[in-house]
Enzyme design. Structure first.
Site, PDB file in Angstrom:
ATOM      1  NE  ARG A 146      -1.640   2.629   2.634  1.00 25.84           N
ATOM      2  CZ  ARG A 146      -1.432   3.853   3.092  1.00 25.84           C
ATOM      3  NH1 ARG A 146      -1.515   4.906   2.271  1.00 25.84           N
ATOM      4  NH2 ARG A 146      -1.082   4.051   4.350  1.00 25.84           N
ATOM      5  CG  HIS A 155       2.679   4.690   8.967  1.00 24.88           C
ATOM      6  ND1 HIS A 155       2.552   3.568   8.176  1.00 24.88           N
ATOM      7  CD2 HIS A 155       3.056   5.694   8.144  1.00 24.88           C
ATOM      8  CE1 HIS A 155       2.818   3.891   6.917  1.00 24.88           C
ATOM      9  NE2 HIS A 155       3.133   5.172   6.877  1.00 24.88           N
ATOM     10  CG  HIS A 172       7.007   8.020   6.088  1.00 28.73           C
ATOM     11  ND1 HIS A 172       6.875   7.894   4.730  1.00 28.73           N
ATOM     12  CD2 HIS A 172       5.827   7.608   6.609  1.00 28.73           C
ATOM     13  CE1 HIS A 172       5.668   7.433   4.433  1.00 28.73           C
ATOM     14  NE2 HIS A 172       5.009   7.252   5.565  1.00 28.73           N
ATOM     15  CB  CYS A 226       2.032  10.657   1.562  1.00 27.02           C
ATOM     16  SG  CYS A 226       0.364  11.313   1.338  1.00 27.02           S
ATOM     17  CG  ASN A 237       6.473   3.577   4.331  1.00 26.76           C
ATOM     18  OD1 ASN A 237       5.624   3.967   5.110  1.00 26.76           O
ATOM     19  ND2 ASN A 237       6.253   3.487   3.033  1.00 26.76           N
TER      20      ASN A 237
END
Length: 307
Positions: free
Chosen positions: A8, A204, A206, A237, A246
Protein backbone atom coordinates in the site's frame (compact mmCIF):
# COMPACT_ATOMS: atom_id res chain seq x y z
CA UNK A 1 5.46 -6.43 16.10
CA UNK A 2 5.98 -5.47 12.46
CA UNK A 3 3.26 -4.73 9.94
CA UNK A 4 4.69 -4.56 6.44
CA UNK A 5 3.02 -1.85 4.30
CA UNK A 6 4.92 -2.39 1.04
CA UNK A 7 1.84 -3.17 -1.05
CA UNK A 8 0.00 0.00 0.00
CA UNK A 9 2.12 2.85 1.29
CA UNK A 10 5.21 1.38 -0.32
CA UNK A 11 3.81 1.38 -3.85
CA UNK A 12 1.97 4.73 -3.76
CA UNK A 13 4.71 6.86 -5.29
CA UNK A 14 6.08 4.34 -7.77
CA UNK A 15 3.66 5.30 -10.52
CA UNK A 16 3.51 1.67 -11.63
CA UNK A 17 0.72 -0.85 -11.20
CA UNK A 18 2.27 -4.07 -10.01
CA UNK A 19 0.41 -7.02 -11.59
CA UNK A 20 -2.07 -8.73 -9.29
CA UNK A 21 -0.28 -12.06 -9.51
CA UNK A 22 2.95 -10.38 -8.40
CA UNK A 23 1.18 -8.79 -5.44
CA UNK A 24 -0.22 -12.19 -4.50
CA UNK A 25 3.27 -13.67 -4.65
CA UNK A 26 4.72 -10.94 -2.42
CA UNK A 27 1.85 -11.26 0.06
CA UNK A 28 2.30 -15.00 0.39
CA UNK A 29 6.08 -14.74 0.59
CA UNK A 30 5.93 -12.26 3.47
CA UNK A 31 3.27 -14.20 5.35
CA UNK A 32 5.22 -17.45 4.89
CA UNK A 33 8.40 -15.81 6.22
CA UNK A 34 6.55 -14.93 9.41
CA UNK A 35 5.57 -11.27 8.99
CA UNK A 36 2.55 -11.08 11.32
CA UNK A 37 0.44 -8.51 9.44
CA UNK A 38 0.44 -6.72 6.09
CA UNK A 39 -1.18 -3.66 4.59
CA UNK A 40 -2.01 -4.80 1.08
CA UNK A 41 -3.82 -1.97 -0.65
CA UNK A 42 -6.16 0.96 -0.69
CA UNK A 43 -9.61 1.99 -1.80
CA UNK A 44 -8.23 5.33 -3.01
CA UNK A 45 -9.39 6.44 -6.45
CA UNK A 46 -7.22 4.69 -9.06
CA UNK A 47 -6.99 7.84 -11.17
CA UNK A 48 -5.35 9.57 -8.21
CA UNK A 49 -3.26 6.64 -6.93
CA UNK A 50 -2.80 4.28 -9.92
CA UNK A 51 -0.70 1.62 -8.11
CA UNK A 52 -3.77 0.83 -5.97
CA UNK A 53 -6.05 0.15 -8.95
CA UNK A 54 -6.00 -3.66 -8.57
CA UNK A 55 -6.39 -3.85 -4.80
CA UNK A 56 -9.75 -5.61 -5.00
CA UNK A 57 -8.32 -8.09 -7.51
CA UNK A 58 -5.64 -8.91 -4.96
CA UNK A 59 -8.24 -9.36 -2.24
CA UNK A 60 -10.22 -11.72 -4.48
CA UNK A 61 -7.12 -13.82 -5.13
CA UNK A 62 -6.28 -14.35 -1.44
CA UNK A 63 -7.71 -16.97 0.87
CA UNK A 64 -9.87 -15.90 3.86
CA UNK A 65 -7.19 -17.03 6.32
CA UNK A 66 -4.64 -14.86 4.50
CA UNK A 67 -6.97 -11.86 4.55
CA UNK A 68 -7.24 -12.22 8.34
CA UNK A 69 -3.66 -10.95 8.51
CA UNK A 70 -4.10 -8.18 5.93
CA UNK A 71 -5.32 -4.58 6.19
CA UNK A 72 -6.81 -2.32 3.49
CA UNK A 73 -6.81 1.50 3.63
CA UNK A 74 -10.22 3.20 3.53
CA UNK A 75 -11.35 6.78 4.04
CA UNK A 76 -15.17 6.69 3.88
CA UNK A 77 -18.03 4.42 4.92
CA UNK A 78 -18.77 3.76 1.26
CA UNK A 79 -15.23 2.44 0.78
CA UNK A 80 -15.68 0.19 3.82
CA UNK A 81 -18.87 -1.22 2.29
CA UNK A 82 -17.23 -1.86 -1.08
CA UNK A 83 -14.16 -3.46 0.50
CA UNK A 84 -16.30 -5.63 2.78
CA UNK A 85 -18.32 -6.87 -0.18
CA UNK A 86 -15.04 -7.91 -1.85
CA UNK A 87 -13.96 -9.91 1.21
CA UNK A 88 -11.87 -7.45 3.24
CA UNK A 89 -12.20 -7.91 7.00
CA UNK A 90 -9.50 -5.58 8.36
CA UNK A 91 -10.08 -1.92 7.54
CA UNK A 92 -7.69 0.97 8.20
CA UNK A 93 -9.89 4.09 8.36
CA UNK A 94 -7.56 6.98 7.69
CA UNK A 95 -7.88 10.72 8.16
CA UNK A 96 -5.37 13.49 8.65
CA UNK A 97 -5.19 15.44 11.88
CA UNK A 98 -4.40 18.51 9.79
CA UNK A 99 -7.35 19.88 7.82
CA UNK A 100 -5.09 21.06 5.01
CA UNK A 101 -3.69 17.58 4.42
CA UNK A 102 -7.05 15.87 4.89
CA UNK A 103 -8.54 18.10 2.21
CA UNK A 104 -5.63 17.36 -0.15
CA UNK A 105 -5.70 13.64 0.57
CA UNK A 106 -9.40 12.88 1.09
CA UNK A 107 -11.23 16.04 0.04
CA UNK A 108 -12.86 16.93 3.35
CA UNK A 109 -12.05 18.33 6.78
CA UNK A 110 -10.84 16.16 9.63
CA UNK A 111 -14.14 16.82 11.42
CA UNK A 112 -16.07 15.49 8.42
CA UNK A 113 -13.99 12.31 8.50
CA UNK A 114 -14.49 11.85 12.25
CA UNK A 115 -18.24 12.46 11.87
CA UNK A 116 -18.45 9.67 9.29
CA UNK A 117 -16.50 7.15 11.35
CA UNK A 118 -19.42 5.69 13.37
CA UNK A 119 -21.01 4.51 10.13
CA UNK A 120 -17.67 3.07 8.99
CA UNK A 121 -17.41 1.23 12.31
CA UNK A 122 -20.96 -0.10 11.95
CA UNK A 123 -20.27 -1.43 8.46
CA UNK A 124 -17.00 -3.06 9.50
CA UNK A 125 -18.69 -4.79 12.43
CA UNK A 126 -21.60 -5.85 10.24
CA UNK A 127 -19.07 -7.61 8.01
CA UNK A 128 -17.53 -9.33 11.03
CA UNK A 129 -14.37 -7.28 10.65
CA UNK A 130 -12.06 -4.97 12.57
CA UNK A 131 -11.40 -1.29 11.93
CA UNK A 132 -8.42 0.86 12.87
CA UNK A 133 -8.34 4.62 13.35
CA UNK A 134 -5.34 5.88 11.39
CA UNK A 135 -4.23 9.47 12.02
CA UNK A 136 -1.98 10.82 9.28
CA UNK A 137 0.06 13.97 9.98
CA UNK A 138 0.05 13.23 13.71
CA UNK A 139 3.26 15.26 14.11
CA UNK A 140 3.68 17.67 11.20
CA UNK A 141 1.73 18.76 8.12
CA UNK A 142 3.37 19.66 4.78
CA UNK A 143 1.08 22.68 4.47
CA UNK A 144 0.51 23.89 8.04
CA UNK A 145 3.71 22.81 9.80
CA UNK A 146 3.78 21.40 13.35
CA UNK A 147 0.59 19.70 14.56
CA UNK A 148 -0.60 20.40 18.09
CA UNK A 149 -0.65 17.09 20.04
CA UNK A 150 -3.95 18.19 21.55
CA UNK A 151 -5.55 17.82 18.10
CA UNK A 152 -4.40 14.20 18.00
CA UNK A 153 -5.65 13.57 21.53
CA UNK A 154 -9.01 15.17 20.75
CA UNK A 155 -9.61 12.67 17.95
CA UNK A 156 -8.20 9.77 19.94
CA UNK A 157 -10.65 10.49 22.79
CA UNK A 158 -13.64 11.43 20.61
CA UNK A 159 -16.58 9.08 21.33
CA UNK A 160 -17.19 8.78 17.59
CA UNK A 161 -13.87 6.93 17.13
CA UNK A 162 -14.37 4.71 20.15
CA UNK A 163 -15.19 1.57 18.18
CA UNK A 164 -11.78 1.27 16.56
CA UNK A 165 -9.64 -1.69 17.60
CA UNK A 166 -6.33 0.14 17.08
CA UNK A 167 -5.04 3.68 16.66
CA UNK A 168 -2.29 4.36 14.13
CA UNK A 169 -0.12 7.42 14.78
CA UNK A 170 1.55 8.36 11.50
CA UNK A 171 4.67 10.46 11.14
CA UNK A 172 3.70 11.10 7.53
CA UNK A 173 6.66 13.35 6.72
CA UNK A 174 9.26 11.61 8.86
CA UNK A 175 10.00 14.86 10.69
CA UNK A 176 9.33 13.67 14.24
CA UNK A 177 12.09 12.83 16.72
CA UNK A 178 12.18 10.04 19.34
CA UNK A 179 11.26 12.11 22.40
CA UNK A 180 8.32 13.61 20.52
CA UNK A 181 7.10 10.19 19.39
CA UNK A 182 7.40 8.73 22.87
CA UNK A 183 5.50 11.66 24.41
CA UNK A 184 2.58 11.34 21.99
CA UNK A 185 2.36 7.56 22.30
CA UNK A 186 2.37 7.85 26.10
CA UNK A 187 -0.26 10.59 26.04
CA UNK A 188 -2.56 8.63 23.73
CA UNK A 189 -2.23 5.61 25.99
CA UNK A 190 -2.85 7.59 29.17
CA UNK A 191 -5.63 9.89 28.01
CA UNK A 192 -7.19 7.88 25.22
CA UNK A 193 -7.32 4.49 26.87
CA UNK A 194 -5.33 2.97 24.03
CA UNK A 195 -2.52 0.48 24.50
CA UNK A 196 -4.50 -2.46 25.86
CA UNK A 197 -4.24 -5.81 24.09
CA UNK A 198 -7.51 -5.22 22.23
CA UNK A 199 -6.82 -1.51 21.51
CA UNK A 200 -3.30 -1.39 20.18
CA UNK A 201 -1.21 1.67 19.42
CA UNK A 202 0.50 1.41 16.03
CA UNK A 203 3.34 3.71 14.98
CA UNK A 204 3.71 4.43 11.28
CA UNK A 205 7.06 6.10 10.63
CA UNK A 206 8.92 7.44 7.64
CA UNK A 207 12.69 7.71 7.38
CA UNK A 208 12.84 11.05 5.55
CA UNK A 209 15.09 12.60 8.19
CA UNK A 210 16.84 9.38 9.20
CA UNK A 211 14.78 8.86 12.35
CA UNK A 212 12.63 5.93 11.21
CA UNK A 213 14.15 3.16 13.34
CA UNK A 214 14.87 5.42 16.31
CA UNK A 215 11.30 6.73 16.31
CA UNK A 216 9.87 3.23 16.00
CA UNK A 217 11.93 1.95 18.93
CA UNK A 218 10.86 4.98 20.98
CA UNK A 219 7.22 4.23 20.13
CA UNK A 220 7.57 0.59 21.21
CA UNK A 221 9.24 1.59 24.47
CA UNK A 222 6.43 4.07 25.14
CA UNK A 223 3.66 1.51 24.68
CA UNK A 224 3.09 0.94 20.97
CA UNK A 225 2.48 -2.71 20.06
CA UNK A 226 3.03 -2.49 16.30
CA UNK A 227 5.34 -0.54 13.98
CA UNK A 228 4.94 -0.18 10.23
CA UNK A 229 7.67 -0.68 7.65
CA UNK A 230 8.13 -1.43 3.97
CA UNK A 231 10.63 -3.49 2.02
CA UNK A 232 13.74 -1.48 1.32
CA UNK A 233 12.13 1.65 2.74
CA UNK A 234 9.91 1.96 -0.32
CA UNK A 235 7.09 4.49 -0.24
CA UNK A 236 5.78 7.94 0.57
CA UNK A 237 2.58 9.95 0.32
CA UNK A 238 1.58 11.45 -3.06
CA UNK A 239 -0.34 14.20 -1.27
CA UNK A 240 2.44 15.21 1.13
CA UNK A 241 5.30 17.15 -0.48
CA UNK A 242 8.58 16.14 1.14
CA UNK A 243 7.44 12.70 2.28
CA UNK A 244 9.89 10.00 1.22
CA UNK A 245 10.13 6.30 2.00
CA UNK A 246 8.80 4.36 4.94
CA UNK A 247 11.08 2.92 7.58
CA UNK A 248 12.62 -0.21 6.06
CA UNK A 249 11.08 -3.45 7.30
CA UNK A 250 14.52 -5.10 7.25
CA UNK A 251 15.93 -2.38 9.53
CA UNK A 252 13.03 -2.66 11.98
CA UNK A 253 13.35 -6.44 12.14
CA UNK A 254 17.11 -6.34 12.61
CA UNK A 255 16.65 -3.84 15.45
CA UNK A 256 13.82 -5.65 17.24
CA UNK A 257 14.73 -9.31 16.54
CA UNK A 258 11.32 -11.03 16.90
CA UNK A 259 11.51 -14.76 17.57
CA UNK A 260 10.62 -15.75 14.00
CA UNK A 261 13.37 -13.58 12.48
CA UNK A 262 16.80 -15.15 11.89
CA UNK A 263 19.65 -14.84 9.33
CA UNK A 264 17.93 -17.23 6.92
CA UNK A 265 14.74 -15.17 7.05
CA UNK A 266 16.68 -11.96 6.50
CA UNK A 267 18.39 -13.46 3.46
CA UNK A 268 15.03 -14.38 1.93
CA UNK A 269 13.63 -10.96 2.76
CA UNK A 270 16.56 -9.13 1.18
CA UNK A 271 16.28 -11.29 -1.96
CA UNK A 272 12.57 -10.43 -2.18
CA UNK A 273 13.27 -6.73 -1.69
CA UNK A 274 16.02 -6.54 -4.29
CA UNK A 275 13.94 -8.32 -6.90
CA UNK A 276 10.90 -6.09 -6.29
CA UNK A 277 12.85 -2.83 -6.29
CA UNK A 278 14.62 -3.84 -9.48
CA UNK A 279 11.23 -4.42 -11.13
CA UNK A 280 10.03 -1.01 -9.97
CA UNK A 281 13.25 0.86 -10.74
CA UNK A 282 13.41 2.10 -7.13
CA UNK A 283 16.43 2.47 -4.82
CA UNK A 284 16.98 0.25 -1.80
CA UNK A 285 17.09 2.46 1.31
CA UNK A 286 17.55 -0.32 3.86
CA UNK A 287 20.86 -0.14 5.73
CA UNK A 288 20.33 -3.70 6.96
CA UNK A 289 19.95 -4.93 3.38
CA UNK A 290 23.16 -3.10 2.52
CA UNK A 291 24.93 -4.67 5.48
CA UNK A 292 23.67 -8.11 4.54
CA UNK A 293 25.53 -7.81 1.24
CA UNK A 294 28.81 -6.70 2.84
CA UNK A 295 32.09 -8.62 2.91
CA UNK A 296 32.03 -9.11 6.69
CA UNK A 297 31.46 -12.82 6.22
CA UNK A 298 32.22 -13.74 9.82
CA UNK A 299 28.93 -12.07 10.82
CA UNK A 300 26.08 -14.58 10.66
CA UNK A 301 23.63 -12.01 9.24
CA UNK A 302 25.70 -11.42 6.09
CA UNK A 303 24.44 -13.31 3.04
CA UNK A 304 25.71 -13.41 -0.57
CA UNK A 305 23.62 -11.88 -3.31
CA UNK A 306 21.56 -14.02 -5.65
CA UNK A 307 23.39 -15.22 -8.75
Amino acid sequence: MLRDVTLRDGLQLTGKVLPTERKVEITRTLLALGVPELEIGSMARPDLVPPMANTMDLVAALEPEELQRCWVWVATPRQVARAAEAGVRNFQYCLSVSDAHNKANIGRTAEDSVAAMPEAIRLARQAGGSIQLCLATSFTCPFDGPVDPERVLAIATDPRTDGACDIVLADTLGQAHPAQVAALVEAVGARGGWGEAHRRIVFHGHDTWGMGVANSLAALAAGAAVVDGSLGGLGGCPFAPGASGNTASEDLLFATRPGWFDPKTLAALVDTTETLLSELGEPNRSRTAEGARSEATAFEWVTPALG
